[in-house]
Design an enzyme around this catalytic site. Structure first.
Site, mmCIF file in Angstrom:
data_model
loop_
_atom_site.group_PDB
_atom_site.id
_atom_site.type_symbol
_atom_site.label_atom_id
_atom_site.label_comp_id
_atom_site.label_asym_id
_atom_site.label_seq_id
_atom_site.Cartn_x
_atom_site.Cartn_y
_atom_site.Cartn_z
ATOM 1 N N HIS A 1 0.825 -1.208 0.000
ATOM 2 C CA HIS A 1 0.000 0.000 0.000
ATOM 3 C C HIS A 1 0.859 1.259 0.000
ATOM 4 O O HIS A 1 0.403 2.311 -0.423
ATOM 5 C CB HIS A 1 -0.988 0.005 1.164
ATOM 6 C CG HIS A 1 -0.382 0.015 2.523
ATOM 7 N ND1 HIS A 1 -0.033 -1.130 3.202
ATOM 8 C CD2 HIS A 1 -0.074 1.030 3.355
ATOM 9 C CE1 HIS A 1 0.452 -0.815 4.382
ATOM 10 N NE2 HIS A 1 0.442 0.497 4.502
ATOM 11 N N ASP B 1 0.532 -7.739 0.194
ATOM 12 C CA ASP B 1 0.741 -6.314 0.433
ATOM 13 C C ASP B 1 2.245 -6.062 0.451
ATOM 14 O O ASP B 1 2.864 -5.995 1.502
ATOM 15 C CB ASP B 1 0.096 -5.911 1.760
ATOM 16 C CG ASP B 1 0.271 -4.434 2.066
ATOM 17 O OD1 ASP B 1 0.630 -3.678 1.154
ATOM 18 O OD2 ASP B 1 0.041 -4.037 3.227
ATOM 19 N N GLY C 1 2.951 4.736 10.444
ATOM 20 C CA GLY C 1 4.353 4.982 10.128
ATOM 21 C C GLY C 1 5.179 3.713 10.152
ATOM 22 O O GLY C 1 6.269 3.655 9.600
ATOM 23 N N SER D 1 4.217 0.918 8.750
ATOM 24 C CA SER D 1 3.930 0.131 7.549
ATOM 25 C C SER D 1 5.195 -0.166 6.761
ATOM 26 O O SER D 1 6.014 0.720 6.500
ATOM 27 C CB SER D 1 2.957 0.890 6.645
ATOM 28 O OG SER D 1 1.637 0.729 7.059
ATOM 29 N N SER E 1 1.961 -4.579 7.663
ATOM 30 C CA SER E 1 0.895 -4.141 6.777
ATOM 31 C C SER E 1 -0.127 -3.295 7.502
ATOM 32 O O SER E 1 -0.234 -2.110 7.267
ATOM 33 C CB SER E 1 0.217 -5.344 6.140
ATOM 34 O OG SER E 1 -0.823 -4.938 5.296
#
Length: 466
Positions: A211, A241, A328, A330, A346
């Site tokens: 993402h 992802d 943050g 991710s 994720s």
């Protein structure tokens, strides 16, 4: 090479995070049946993971999942039926437990949930400790949505699936933090770098959340700096992802290691599959270093679409954990103390004050899909420990070995479909983007090593975690 580029290549390996904070290892509930089996041997988690892979092959359709009993340092393998294959499994050093649901049964239940209950704010994963599919619903699933979900789970039967409420709201963790940045219309996007890799064409690159790669094409190591890396591939939502991001300068040094903060560097030696019950460490740019346990595999997460108010973004094949994370984080690295790359952060629910669930993208899947390899000596899609290791693993067990690393073994998750958020937040939607912009500007100078001191976190080391 400019200092900034060197910083993202070296310090950024571990999501360019904060001071290390190591929480006490959570004690996952252990099945009482696993205490029996006189032939069971003590194993390190890496060896338990390798043994599980071997037994999965030998048991075939009789294999119904496995998990690591961290209290007794044993591998527990679920099997349907009996026979020679099961007898051989018992003699391998694992605890073999007879269960009702086969892997095919549990996969069928997951397909039913996907067809009938892909509701934003829901998630499900296989839990080998209960031999069921555990279905979670966040605080947004109410009224008719809850009734529909509950009816679907009830239809599967209490012996196959269990429904539970989880606090908070499933979301991606793309906003906030100070790891890698991209400037987009309406604000900045901020994520964490996962693992440095070598792309299939031999160029230096890194993995992060899909993402994040969907949200922005070019990435920098400071909020206002020039781009130093460009997205090559990105998957989200759907079957994963993950993003492969190539460094713009082919001479960029991209060592295979995780900077865990507080002077701790973990060399990443290989990619490994996740094992339920094992302890894993997560490094993120917002919250630094945290640990927890893998709680489920092959997780599916349904998140409210950021681009379609009536839509849902579904991500499959993730790892579910009780490790905390926040905006943050991710894309940040999930790894083991022994140096196995497990997953990429994720999304999930909760935070590092209240706790919660976090999902991770398995690194093995990301490597296989992108054609990248881990570091100079790492493997592409292979499991961490090889068959050779597992063989002697049965005995190596002795108390000392597992002491610090035991449960890091790994998981790969599950990460979260929440990731859809990436698209929304990238456009400056959500407070995260605005906050990160300000925080980033304040912290955007100097190397990532300096920025670690500004994050929440303790000073514990990775050693003695188990």
């Amino acid at each position: 090479m400019p200092k900034r580029k060197a910083a993202i290549a070296v310090g950024g390996v571990a999501a360019l995070g904060a001071a290390a904070l190591l929480l006490p290892n959570a004690n996952a509930s252990q099945d009482k049946d696993a205490a029996t089996a006189g032939t069971a041997r003590t194993l390190r988690t890496t060896d338990a993971t390798a043994l599980a892979d071997r037994l999965k092959q030998s048991l075939g359709g009789q294999f119904a999942g496995s998990y690591y009993d961290s209290a007794k340092r044993r591998l527990v393998v679920n099997a349907v039926g009996d026979g020679d294959a099961v007898a051989r499994a018992k003699s391998s050093g694992a605890v073999v437990r007879q269960v009702e649901n086969s892997t095919a049964d549990l996969q069928s239940a997951a397909r039913t949930l996907r067809t009938k209950a892909s509701i934003p704010g829901t998630a499900w994963a296989v839990d080998p400790r209960t031999n069921k599919v555990i279905v979670s619903a966040d605080s947004t699933v109410t009224g008719a949505k809850w009734d529909r979900l509950e009816s679907t789970v009830d239809g599967l039967g209490s012996g196959t699936a269990t429904l539970k409420k989880t606090g908070g709201t499933f979301k991606t963790f793309v906003s906030g933090g100070d790891a890698i940045f991209s400037q987009v219309p309406g604000g900045n996007v901020r994520c964490s770098l996962g693992f440095n890799v070598t792309a299939s064409d031999g160029s230096p690159a890194f993995l992060t959340a899909g993402h994040c790669g969907v949200a922005a094409k070019q990435w920098s190591d400071s909020a206002t700096g020039q781009p130093v890396a460009t997205v090559d591939q990105a998957t989200f939502p759907g079957e994963g992802d993950f993003s492969l991001v190539k460094y713009d300068d082919p001479a960029t040094a991209a060592p295979s290691e995780v900077n865990a903060g507080n002077g701790q560097i973990v060399a990443i030696k290989q990619a490994a599959e996740a094992t339920v019950g094992s302890t894993v460490f997560r490094m993120g740019s917002t919250t630094g270093l945290h640990d927890g346990q893998v709680t489920g595999l092959d997780a599916t997460v349904n998140f409210q679409s950021e681009t379609d108010p009536s839509g849902v973004d579904t991500v499959t094949g993730l790892i579910q954990t009780d490790v905390c994370a926040e905006p943050g984080d991710s894309g940040g690295s999930l790894f083991t103390q022994e140096g196995s790359a497990i997953g990429l952060t994720s999304g999930g629910s909760g935070d590092c004050t209240r706790g919660g669930e976090t999902f991770f993208q398995p690194v093995t899947t990301a490597l296989a899909a992108t054609g990248a390899t881990l570091g100079a000596g790492g493997t592409g899609a292979g499991a961490g420990a090889g068959a050779d290791d597992q063989a002697g693993a049965d005995d190596q067990a002795g108390g000392g070995d597992e002491a610090g690393a035991a449960d890091q073994a790994g998981a790969g998750d599950e990460a979260g479909a929440a990731d859809q958020a990436g698209a929304g937040e990238q456009a400056g939607a959500g407070a995260g983007a605005d906050d990160q912009a300000g925080a980033g500007a304040a912290q955007g100078k100097g190397s990532k090593h300096h920025r670690r001191d500004g994050h929440r976190g303790g000073t514990s080391s990775l050693t003695g975690s188990n």
